[in-house]
Design an enzyme around this catalytic site. Structure first.
Site, PDB file in Angstrom:
ATOM      1  N   LYS A  86       3.081   2.273  -7.574  1.00  0.00           N
ATOM      2  CA  LYS A  86       4.279   2.537  -6.797  1.00  0.00           C
ATOM      3  C   LYS A  86       4.536   1.386  -5.702  1.00  0.00           C
ATOM      4  O   LYS A  86       3.687   0.768  -4.923  1.00  0.00           O
ATOM      5  CB  LYS A  86       3.831   3.842  -5.862  1.00  0.00           C
ATOM      6  CG  LYS A  86       3.986   5.034  -6.660  1.00  0.00           C
ATOM      7  CD  LYS A  86       3.628   6.384  -5.722  1.00  0.00           C
ATOM      8  CE  LYS A  86       4.816   6.715  -4.971  1.00  0.00           C
ATOM      9  NZ  LYS A  86       4.385   7.731  -3.885  1.00  0.00           N
TER      10      LYS A  86
HETATM   11  C1  E4P Z   1       6.037  10.470  -2.704  1.00  0.00           C
HETATM   12  O1  E4P Z   1       6.228   9.623  -3.675  1.00  0.00           O
HETATM   13  C2  E4P Z   1       6.252  10.050  -1.557  1.00  0.00           C
HETATM   14  O2  E4P Z   1       5.535   9.312  -1.045  1.00  0.00           O
HETATM   15  C3  E4P Z   1       6.288  11.353  -0.765  1.00  0.00           C
HETATM   16  O3  E4P Z   1       6.737  12.679  -1.576  1.00  0.00           O
HETATM   17  C4  E4P Z   1       6.706  11.478   0.760  1.00  0.00           C
HETATM   18  O4  E4P Z   1       6.575  12.999   1.115  1.00  0.00           O
HETATM   19  P1  E4P Z   1       7.020  13.066   2.679  1.00  0.00           P
HETATM   20  O5  E4P Z   1       8.383  12.757   3.106  1.00  0.00           O
HETATM   21  O6  E4P Z   1       6.686  14.848   2.607  1.00  0.00           O
HETATM   22  O7  E4P Z   1       5.830  12.555   3.395  1.00  0.00           O
END
Ligand code: E4P
Length: 227
Positions: free
Chosen positions: A86
């Site tokens: 990622k």
């Molecule tokens: C996933 O890839 C993201 O990092 C995550 O869904 C962020 O979620 P949040 O906005 O609830 O922290």
């Protein structure tokens, strides 16, 4: 639709994998730090629980392309082939996506808030694009509409990237994107349960059991009363 689980909590992953058709786990530095454990042993535990056949999405921290690339090589060497690196869509991240794609890495472009960021990441070779629905809503934007634009652009340019919508705070956000044909979603364990919960389903099941047991006895199943 590809469902993924957005957590690093081992118990939650074990339960969700047992119950639901989960195809992967996504993490980010915040999610990992919540578990209060050493990074690599935690990620190796997640890999053991989900198996090599499921995707593990792990985020890099570097702000320079060369650091991101070094992290990607470390993560792949330690966490298996089915890992998705990622990478946030900062300029150095876009550079790293292009280089890592050429080296055969699986890439998830993350921290996406606009369709132009998503398009740039897709053209650079990202396999998944992770727009943050609820964080857009929280600054008076419309997360669902942004993701719909991304889906349309990916489809109209015929790009191979899949949209992995992320950052959900309620089932309605997931529902709106499912109607728009989103390729995949990553959700917290709570939202995953909420996605199939309905009080009338619980009430109906309870009623079926009560009616059945009146005639056939408590705890009896169909296989117990065939004679
Ligand atoms: C996933 O890839 C993201 O990092 C995550 O869904 C962020 O979620 P949040 O906005 O609830 O922290």
């Amino acid at each position: 639709m590809i469902y993924m689980l957005d957590t690093a909590n081992i118990k939650a992953i074990e339960r969700a994998k047992d119950l639901y058709p989960i195809k992967g786990v996504t993490t980010n530095p915040t999610i990992v730090s919540r578990e209060g454990r050493s990074f690599l042993p935690l990620l190796k535990d997640i890999r053991r629980v989900i198996g090599d056949e499921n995707m593990l999405h792990v985020q890099t921290l570097g702000l320079k392309a060369e650091d991101i690339i070094a992290e990607a090589e470390y993560l792949k060497a330690n966490l298996g082939e089915n890992i998705y690196i990622k990478i946030p869509v900062i300029p150095e991240g876009i550079k790293a996506i292009r280089i890592l794609k050429d080296k055969g890495f699986n890439i998830t472009a993350t921290a996406i808030f606009t369709s132009q960021q998503a398009l740039m990441a897709a053209v650079s070779g990202a396999d998944f694009l992770a727009p943050y629905v609820n964080r857009i809503d929280n600054i008076s934007g419309n997360g669902v509409e942004v993701v719909k634009d991304i889906i349309n652009e990916i489809n109209s340019y015929g790009l191979h990237a899949k949209v992995l919508a992320a950052s959900f705070k309620n089932v309605q956000q997931v529902h709106e994107l499912a109607k728009a044909g989103v390729h995949s979603v990553t959700v917290s364990p709570d939202i995953l349960d909420a996605m199939i919960h309905h009080p009338l389903t619980d009430w109906s099941v309870e009623q079926f059991v009560k009616d059945w047991e009146k005639l056939y006895g408590e705890g009896k199943l169909t296989k117990d009363v065939s004679k």
